[in-house]
Enzyme design. Structure first.
Site, mmCIF file in Angstrom:
data_model
loop_
_atom_site.group_PDB
_atom_site.id
_atom_site.type_symbol
_atom_site.label_atom_id
_atom_site.label_comp_id
_atom_site.label_asym_id
_atom_site.label_seq_id
_atom_site.Cartn_x
_atom_site.Cartn_y
_atom_site.Cartn_z
ATOM 1 N N GLY A 249 0.817 -1.213 0.000
ATOM 2 C CA GLY A 249 0.000 0.000 0.000
ATOM 3 C C GLY A 249 0.841 1.248 0.000
ATOM 4 O O GLY A 249 2.059 1.212 0.219
ATOM 5 N N PRO B 264 2.359 4.896 1.230
ATOM 6 C CA PRO B 264 2.825 5.325 2.553
ATOM 7 C C PRO B 264 1.692 5.967 3.350
ATOM 8 O O PRO B 264 0.912 6.755 2.825
ATOM 9 C CB PRO B 264 3.920 6.354 2.218
ATOM 10 N N THR C 165 -0.884 4.406 4.854
ATOM 11 C CA THR C 165 -2.189 3.753 4.819
ATOM 12 C C THR C 165 -2.432 2.829 6.010
ATOM 13 O O THR C 165 -3.545 2.342 6.191
ATOM 14 C CB THR C 165 -2.360 2.957 3.516
ATOM 15 N N GLY C 166 -1.410 2.545 6.805
ATOM 16 C CA GLY C 166 -1.622 1.763 8.022
ATOM 17 C C GLY C 166 -1.033 0.378 8.007
ATOM 18 O O GLY C 166 -1.487 -0.487 8.747
ATOM 19 N N GLU D 174 -7.691 34.064 -9.161
ATOM 20 C CA GLU D 174 -8.503 33.028 -8.505
ATOM 21 C C GLU D 174 -9.969 33.123 -8.942
ATOM 22 O O GLU D 174 -10.646 32.082 -9.061
ATOM 23 C CB GLU D 174 -8.397 33.153 -6.986
#
Length: 633
Positions: free
Chosen positions: A193, A195, A197-198, A416
């Site tokens: 996964g 970086p 993500t657990g 903007e």
């Protein structure tokens, strides 16, 4: 206990040496009385002295009643004559006479010194887990997670991955349940996964849930400059695992040691490849490793050696993805339950506003909200602090101290406003969440758009809408101030538009002239780290020219489309720019009201000037580089 006995024996030996040395120099004078030379002469004259031993200038003697004495001769030339006249028994000897014990000690002294130095040197090298002689020892740490630390209840948003690992824990607790049907537990599980993500959190949860030994080590700890050390550490790690079976061994960042073989400088004999070979043999060789389960984590599965990924080694690959909307809400609830929170906190609203966030990003956002509430002197974390923290993480910290001239503020407001007007007039564009001309991070201003729901794929019409929105800022500058007054503020917009167009042509087959073909590198790009937008070396010069023309055509069509939209909406553009100059920050609803000609009442809250590390950027803005939008990733 062994170590204590060794220390005691060392101190006993040292004490014996000191005692023997003291005895050698002082043992012969235990009952001897030191007297003055005048008293000595008086005793001689009175006939009390029985015998005398003269050694150089030292005089030792005994009286008639058996008393021993010693004195010092001041070089008296008549001393011998006086002693003989009184019939004193006179003896003479060398200047200094050492005891035999002292002679023995002095002759052995060099050998004793050398032996002592050697003993302590060897003992120092063997201390601390054999630092000098124990390179081959595994550095895997045995974790004993206590109840209340990290469990599966603390892991949210990745239910499928958690379920697969819960199955392994269940097998370790009750293996007969699976063996009745002939099932075998996987020997290895690879967590894959992006970086944050657990992956490591899942491993810690396994350590907290399993009633078996849990060893943890990093892939980089196997590799040393000495060839063979890594392989020795792998052997030692599995030996420890077998002694404690059933057990779990967690190897973090396994790509440090598990890369493709044959790419090293040693041609297959370098340290990393020997370590990998040993790992392959230990995981599935002639000798069985029953009860030892390997769990590894990586975000680079594309570089791992195929032999490592085959069944029998890493039987199962568990994908740990970026959480979806429901997953983000669950993760936020896990982190927020540890904080005192206000009643107005709505986790679903926060989850909808954080597309593309990983678990680590959400944890960081909640922590920023808690810090912000503390700085404002509040006792609970409210929705206002969490929204501000979300903006800070996504767009960067506000830089109100940055000195901008009125002309720069005006140009930024129109820039903007151009993005916002184009976005409002293209149905396929994501809704506007917020627009600001307050500098944040590296940008002087930005328009932030958020998708209404998570997207797993992006259509061509949506990508063309994003291209048009990206060009709106530069077109607004040119319309209001003239072509000669355009600035470098659109650099990030240009970069973003170019990347989108290149991927449409090179990767996604959206060019009618080039067709359903991929023109990127070798096709092995890592899905978790993005795609390098490089043209394959096998593309001909003619095709390369067509690629450049198609990229240019996509951007030019978007530029023309945005110019037409702004040309028809000049008045809303002016109204929105004025609103941004007056209020500095506007929400999506406020922007719609201003464009429709309505007045808005905005309560200005004093802001805290603070700094923060650079974080994620939105999809479009004025000045500075920005990360990709979650909607186009």
């Amino acid at each position: 206990m062994n170590r204590n006995y060794k220390n005691l024996s060392i101190w006993v030996a040292i004490g014996c040496f000191v005692f023997l040395l003291f005895q050698a120099f002082n043992g012969k004078k235990d009952n001897v009385t030191h007297i003055t030379y005048s008293d000595f002469l008086s005793d001689v004259d009175n006939g009390k002295v029985a015998s005398v031993m003269i050694r150089g200038l030292s005089i030792d003697g005994a009286t008639l009643d058996g008393r021993l004495f010693t004195t010092y001769d001041p070089r008296d030339p008549d001393l011998v004559k006086k002693l003989l006249d009184k019939n004193v028994k006179l003896m003479a000897g060398p200047y200094e006479e050492h005891s035999p014990l002292l002679h023995l000690f002095l002759s052995w002294l060099p050998l004793i010194i050398f032996g002592t130095i050697w003993f302590f040197a060897i003992r120092g090298m063997q201390a601390g887990g054999s630092r000098a002689l124990g390179f081959g020892k595994s550095k895997a740490k045995l974790l004993n997670e206590k109840p209340g630390n990290i469990t599966f209840e603390d892991v949210a948003g990745i239910d499928e991955a958690k379920a697969e690992l819960e199955e392994i824990v269940d097998f370790l607790k009750d293996p007969s349940k699976f063996r009745r049907l002939g099932g075998k537990i996987p020997r290895g599980v690879l967590l894959v996964g992006s970086p944050g993500t657990g992956k490591t959190l899942l491993a810690r949860a396994i350590a907290g849930e399993a009633d078996v030994p849990f060893f943890s080590i990093s892939g980089s700890e196997f590799v040393e400059m000495f060839v063979g050390v890594g392989a020795s550490r792998v052997r030692d790690m599995f030996e420890q695992g077998k002694k404690n079976a059933p057990c779990i061994i967690f190897i973090d960042e396994i790509d440090a040691v598990g890369r493709h073989r044959g790419l090293g400088l040693g041609g297959g004999n370098d340290e990393r490849e020997q370590t990998l070979n040993q790992l392959l043999v230990e995981m599935d060789g002639f000798e069985a490793n029953n009860g030892v389960i390997i769990i590894s984590a990586t975000n680079r599965p594309d570089v791992l050696d195929p032999a490592l990924l085959r069944p029998g080694r890493f039987d199962r690959q568990v994908i740990v993805p970026i959480p979806d909307l429901n997953g983000r809400e669950k993760i936020l609830k896990v982190h927020l339950k540890k904080l005192p929170q206000a009643a107005d906190v709505d986790t679903m609203v926060l989850a909808r506003g954080t597309p593309g966030f990983s678990g680590a990003d959400l944890a960081n956002m909640v922590n920023e909200g808690a810090l912000l509430a503390a700085r404002r002197g509040k006792r609970v974390v409210g929705m206002e602090e969490l929204e501000d923290a979300k903006d800070k993480v996504m767009m960067g910290a506000e830089r109100r101290s940055l000195g901008m001239t009125d002309e720069e503020k005006k140009l930024t407001a129109y820039h903007e406003a151009g993005h916002a007007i184009v976005a409002l007039n293209i149905q396929e564009s994501d809704p506007i969440h917020k627009a600001t001309i307050i500098p944040r991070g590296l940008a002087l201003g930005m328009v932030m758009r958020l998708p209404e729901q998570d997207r797993l794929s992006v259509s061509r019409i949506k990508l063309e809408a994003d291209l048009a929105v990206a060009t709106g800022g530069r077109i607004a500058e040119e319309m209001i101030f003239g072509a000669e007054k355009i600035t470098s503020g659109a650099s990030s917009d240009i970069n973003q538009a170019t990347k989108i167009a290149r991927r449409m042509v090179l990767e996604w087959g959206m060019s009618d002239r080039l067709g359903f073909l991929s023109y990127t590198g070798d096709g092995s790009q890592n899905i978790f780290l993005g795609h390098p937008e490089t043209v394959s070396k096998n593309v001909s010069s003619t095709t390369s020219k067509v690629i450049d023309e198609e990229i240019r055509a996509f951007v030019d069509r978007a530029y023309t489309r945005a110019r037409e939209i702004l040309g028809k909406n000049r008045e809303p553009l002016e109204l929105l720019a004025a609103g941004l100059l007056e209020h500095e920050t506007l929400s999506g609803e406020e922007i719609k009201k201003i464009v429709e000609g309505q007045k808005i009442e905005k309560q200005v809250r004093p802001q805290i000037v603070k700094t923060s590390k650079k974080s994620k950027m939105p999809s479009s803005g004025y000045g500075g580089k920005k990360k990709r939008s979650p909607a186009t990733g």
